[in-house]
Design a protein around this motif. Sequence first.
Motif: not given
Length: 346
Positions: A85-87, A90, A98, A100, A119, A181-183
């Motif tokens: 998972v890449e942001t 953000v 984001i 995935v 969300s 997902l933890t962002t």
Amino acid sequence: MNDVIAMLSFDNLLIQTENAPYLGHFERGEIKQALFYVKATAPAGAYRACLILKYKNTLGDEVVSEKHYFEVLINSLEPLRIVKVETKNVGVGLKGDILVDVKNEINYSVRDITFFVISSDSAITPVSSSYFVGELEPGEFGQAKFRLSVSGDAVSGLHRLYLVERYDLGDADDLVSVTELTTFVESKMAYFEILSIQSNLHPDETGDVIVKIKNAGSLTLHNTVVKLELNPPLTIAGGSSLSSLIGQAQPGLYFIGTLKPNQTAVAKFKVDVDKDAGAGFYPINIVAEYYDNEGYMHTSSPITASVEVKEKPLITPLMATAIALAVIGLAIAGRFARRRVKRGKG
């Protein structure tokens, strides 16, 4: 059998059936398929399931069939595994992406894959909430990309999102699984500070407003434009007089370009002051528009400040110059006059 409904239940309370498929009319000897959505939080293993049919007979009476028990195997291996998972950008008050990355972990093709991001946090709103991947062969990787908008009131740190996966597998269609997902939301990445505002404004004249700004955030800003918004009796020089009459703000634009973190820049504006303007301070709004590293445009929150309109000085710089030249001229003329007087006496 008419109005047939299939109902599935489990002895284990950690396994819940989310639906009861409607099969409609059911002829003797006919075969139909019932698709159940099951939410399982139980450990992997074999669990007993119970199937019943609820229907109406030829007389219209409601009937419940006998119970049919069978074994359901719950596997700990999900068809689609999240591997990364890449942001990007953000941050508080920004729109970012984001990404995935997922992998097909089973020995069958997974078809018609669609991802949805949800969300439950009011500070984060998906701008693009669905992404169609299509089909992934065994061992194949895929990527889903979503656009998120983060409120300016959001708190930096970890935030929770939910990734919903909908896909077809074998003979089963519209299977659904949900993953948390933890962002991480970064602190304010784009933040402007007004270091100083200089103005030289007088009634019925065109003057200057000079704004010095600083990129106090951590994001490099591209194609930055500073916008000055005024209200009568102040207008941007060259703006529409009709707009001034109806009280509509005339924005002035100043192109700065790239502005790196902690870098400062100066924006200059020409401002017309109405002849009836009184001396005093007048509010202005300063807004910056810029592009991030991904090519998306952002608009900063307005910064409200004020500029001063001063009464015209009794002696303007031009008048002072003229008076000084006149004094110098008179002094020279007086000197020549004294010389002539001395020569006449001699």
